[in-house]
Scaffold this motif. Sequence first.
Motif, mmCIF file in Angstrom:
data_model
loop_
_atom_site.group_PDB
_atom_site.id
_atom_site.type_symbol
_atom_site.label_atom_id
_atom_site.label_comp_id
_atom_site.label_asym_id
_atom_site.label_seq_id
_atom_site.Cartn_x
_atom_site.Cartn_y
_atom_site.Cartn_z
ATOM 1 N N ILE A 1 -29.875 -8.710 -30.747
ATOM 2 C CA ILE A 1 -31.322 -8.483 -30.893
ATOM 3 C C ILE A 1 -32.103 -8.947 -29.668
ATOM 4 C CG2 ILE A 1 -33.372 -9.178 -32.212
ATOM 5 C CD1 ILE A 1 -31.499 -9.242 -34.703
ATOM 6 N N THR A 2 -31.797 -10.130 -29.153
ATOM 7 C CA THR A 2 -32.578 -10.701 -28.047
ATOM 8 C C THR A 2 -32.040 -10.347 -26.666
ATOM 9 O OG1 THR A 2 -31.310 -12.760 -27.973
ATOM 10 C CG2 THR A 2 -33.212 -12.680 -29.479
ATOM 11 N N GLY A 3 -30.816 -9.874 -26.612
ATOM 12 C CA GLY A 3 -30.220 -9.581 -25.319
ATOM 13 C C GLY A 3 -29.671 -10.808 -24.615
ATOM 14 N N ARG A 4 -29.647 -11.931 -25.307
ATOM 15 C CA ARG A 4 -29.100 -13.166 -24.714
ATOM 16 C C ARG A 4 -27.585 -13.128 -24.857
ATOM 17 N NH1 ARG A 4 -31.861 -18.262 -26.884
ATOM 18 N NH2 ARG A 4 -30.674 -19.130 -25.154
ATOM 19 N N ARG A 5 -26.930 -12.603 -23.895
ATOM 20 C CA ARG A 5 -25.479 -12.364 -23.944
ATOM 21 C C ARG A 5 -24.653 -13.648 -23.897
ATOM 22 N NH1 ARG A 5 -26.798 -7.968 -26.196
ATOM 23 N NH2 ARG A 5 -27.446 -6.280 -24.825
ATOM 24 N N ASN A 6 -25.259 -14.752 -23.449
ATOM 25 C CA ASN A 6 -24.511 -16.010 -23.419
ATOM 26 C C ASN A 6 -24.162 -16.467 -24.840
ATOM 27 O OD1 ASN A 6 -27.239 -16.500 -23.890
ATOM 28 N ND2 ASN A 6 -27.169 -18.539 -22.980
ATOM 29 N N LEU A 7 -24.898 -15.976 -25.833
ATOM 30 C CA LEU A 7 -24.571 -16.312 -27.222
ATOM 31 C C LEU A 7 -23.251 -15.677 -27.657
ATOM 32 C CD1 LEU A 7 -28.075 -16.081 -28.924
ATOM 33 C CD2 LEU A 7 -26.804 -18.125 -28.278
ATOM 34 N N PHE A 8 -22.863 -14.569 -27.006
ATOM 35 C CA PHE A 8 -21.577 -13.944 -27.328
ATOM 36 C C PHE A 8 -20.413 -14.884 -26.996
ATOM 37 C CE2 PHE A 8 -23.376 -9.397 -26.604
ATOM 38 C CZ PHE A 8 -24.048 -9.476 -27.816
ATOM 39 N N GLU A 9 -20.566 -15.639 -25.931
ATOM 40 C CA GLU A 9 -19.525 -16.595 -25.535
ATOM 41 C C GLU A 9 -19.401 -17.700 -26.581
ATOM 42 O OE1 GLU A 9 -16.528 -17.920 -22.872
ATOM 43 O OE2 GLU A 9 -17.588 -16.026 -23.034
ATOM 44 N N VAL A 10 -20.530 -18.237 -27.016
ATOM 45 C CA VAL A 10 -20.542 -19.280 -28.051
ATOM 46 C C VAL A 10 -19.949 -18.726 -29.349
ATOM 47 C CG1 VAL A 10 -22.007 -20.827 -29.401
ATOM 48 C CG2 VAL A 10 -22.545 -20.383 -27.003
ATOM 49 N N SER A 11 -20.333 -17.516 -29.670
ATOM 50 C CA SER A 11 -19.832 -16.868 -30.875
ATOM 51 C C SER A 11 -18.314 -16.715 -30.832
ATOM 52 C CB SER A 11 -20.489 -15.498 -31.030
ATOM 53 O OG SER A 11 -19.914 -14.803 -32.099
ATOM 54 N N PHE A 12 -17.795 -16.284 -29.697
ATOM 55 C CA PHE A 12 -16.345 -16.095 -29.557
ATOM 56 C C PHE A 12 -15.589 -17.399 -29.801
ATOM 57 C CE2 PHE A 12 -12.600 -16.547 -26.807
ATOM 58 C CZ PHE A 12 -11.764 -15.621 -27.421
ATOM 59 N N LEU B 1 -10.782 -9.965 -36.389
ATOM 60 C CA LEU B 1 -12.005 -10.082 -35.584
ATOM 61 C C LEU B 1 -11.769 -10.836 -34.278
ATOM 62 C CD1 LEU B 1 -14.977 -10.749 -38.023
ATOM 63 C CD2 LEU B 1 -14.743 -8.896 -36.379
ATOM 64 N N THR B 2 -10.990 -11.902 -34.357
ATOM 65 C CA THR B 2 -10.729 -12.691 -33.148
ATOM 66 C C THR B 2 -9.949 -11.874 -32.124
ATOM 67 O OG1 THR B 2 -10.756 -14.716 -34.448
ATOM 68 C CG2 THR B 2 -9.752 -14.855 -32.275
ATOM 69 N N GLY B 3 -8.922 -11.165 -32.592
ATOM 70 C CA GLY B 3 -8.162 -10.302 -31.684
ATOM 71 C C GLY B 3 -9.025 -9.202 -31.092
ATOM 72 N N VAL C 1 -12.446 -6.870 -26.666
ATOM 73 C CA VAL C 1 -13.795 -6.442 -26.278
ATOM 74 C C VAL C 1 -14.318 -7.314 -25.146
ATOM 75 C CG1 VAL C 1 -16.207 -6.401 -27.080
ATOM 76 C CG2 VAL C 1 -14.400 -5.408 -28.499
ATOM 77 N N ARG C 2 -14.066 -8.595 -25.249
ATOM 78 C CA ARG C 2 -14.534 -9.568 -24.261
ATOM 79 C C ARG C 2 -13.912 -9.318 -22.890
ATOM 80 N NH1 ARG C 2 -12.745 -15.120 -23.759
ATOM 81 N NH2 ARG C 2 -14.468 -16.404 -23.086
ATOM 82 N N GLN C 3 -12.657 -8.858 -22.872
ATOM 83 C CA GLN C 3 -11.991 -8.556 -21.609
ATOM 84 C C GLN C 3 -12.593 -7.305 -20.954
ATOM 85 O OE1 GLN C 3 -9.799 -10.796 -20.382
ATOM 86 N NE2 GLN C 3 -10.303 -11.879 -22.258
ATOM 87 N N LYS C 4 -12.959 -6.320 -21.790
ATOM 88 C CA LYS C 4 -13.501 -5.068 -21.254
ATOM 89 C C LYS C 4 -14.952 -5.209 -20.806
ATOM 90 C CE LYS C 4 -10.516 -1.949 -23.822
ATOM 91 N NZ LYS C 4 -10.435 -0.875 -24.791
ATOM 92 N N ASP C 5 -15.789 -5.740 -21.690
ATOM 93 C CA ASP C 5 -17.216 -5.908 -21.374
ATOM 94 C C ASP C 5 -17.760 -7.069 -22.200
ATOM 95 O OD1 ASP C 5 -19.874 -5.759 -20.739
ATOM 96 O OD2 ASP C 5 -20.177 -3.730 -21.509
ATOM 97 N N PRO C 6 -17.857 -8.253 -21.600
ATOM 98 C CA PRO C 6 -18.293 -9.435 -22.353
ATOM 99 C C PRO C 6 -19.768 -9.402 -22.767
ATOM 100 C CG PRO C 6 -17.984 -9.992 -20.046
ATOM 101 C CD PRO C 6 -17.528 -8.573 -20.216
ATOM 102 N N TYR D 1 -17.631 -3.441 -34.732
ATOM 103 C CA TYR D 1 -17.358 -4.877 -34.751
ATOM 104 C C TYR D 1 -18.452 -5.608 -35.524
ATOM 105 C CZ TYR D 1 -16.561 -9.649 -33.358
ATOM 106 O OH TYR D 1 -16.348 -10.995 -33.401
ATOM 107 N N LEU D 2 -19.691 -5.230 -35.281
ATOM 108 C CA LEU D 2 -20.809 -5.869 -35.978
ATOM 109 C C LEU D 2 -20.749 -5.600 -37.479
ATOM 110 C CD1 LEU D 2 -23.630 -5.156 -33.388
ATOM 111 C CD2 LEU D 2 -22.563 -7.366 -33.889
ATOM 112 N N ALA D 3 -20.251 -4.423 -37.862
ATOM 113 C CA ALA D 3 -20.102 -4.114 -39.288
ATOM 114 C C ALA D 3 -19.053 -5.025 -39.928
ATOM 115 C CB ALA D 3 -19.718 -2.646 -39.474
ATOM 116 N N VAL D 4 -17.929 -5.228 -39.248
ATOM 117 C CA VAL D 4 -16.895 -6.124 -39.778
ATOM 118 C C VAL D 4 -17.397 -7.562 -39.751
ATOM 119 C CG1 VAL D 4 -14.503 -6.908 -39.522
ATOM 120 C CG2 VAL D 4 -15.055 -4.522 -39.110
#
Length: 166
Positions: free
Chosen positions: A43-54, A105-107, A112-117, A124-127
């Motif tokens: 929603i916010t475009g703060r992509r650094n949260l994806f790292e924390v989420s992972f 999800l982790t796999g 996904v993280r390797q292709k485009d973090p 993925y968001l649905a799962v």
Amino acid sequence: MLGLLPPLNDKNLPWLDVIHPIIVHFVIAMALISVVFDLIGVITGRRNLFEVSFWNLLVATMAIFVAIIFGQIEAGLANPYGTARDILSLHSTIGWSLAGVLGLLTGWRFVVRQKDPNRLPVGYLAVDGLLAVLVVVQVYLGDKLVWVYGLHTVPVVEAARRGVLS
């Protein structure tokens, strides 16, 4: 095999208190915060949260297997009665399913993280949403086993030992 365990205490456990809920609360928190950070990141475009989420997702995936091990042992010692048997069975089944969903999800997230973090696929968001729903259902069932049926509480264990419960 049971001879290898120490004697059971007043909660019908070979250790001081239930361990499963202690570990599973880490899984609950990390899995749900992973979903929340994914949504906020999208929603916010703060992509650094994806790292924390992972990283939360990765630790939740490892911790759920420890939680399941203790959950299975403690469920086997619980002496469930009446409807609690069915709820405990459903709780166990959903727990194993959650382990599968978290592993998937982790796999997926790793790939996904390797292709485009900086991007998460809609699928993925649905799962991710399914994960959150399963966690909430598990929390409800676990709470019901403890707070309604009193599994591993002293009064219920005493009643079961006296043969009052069936």
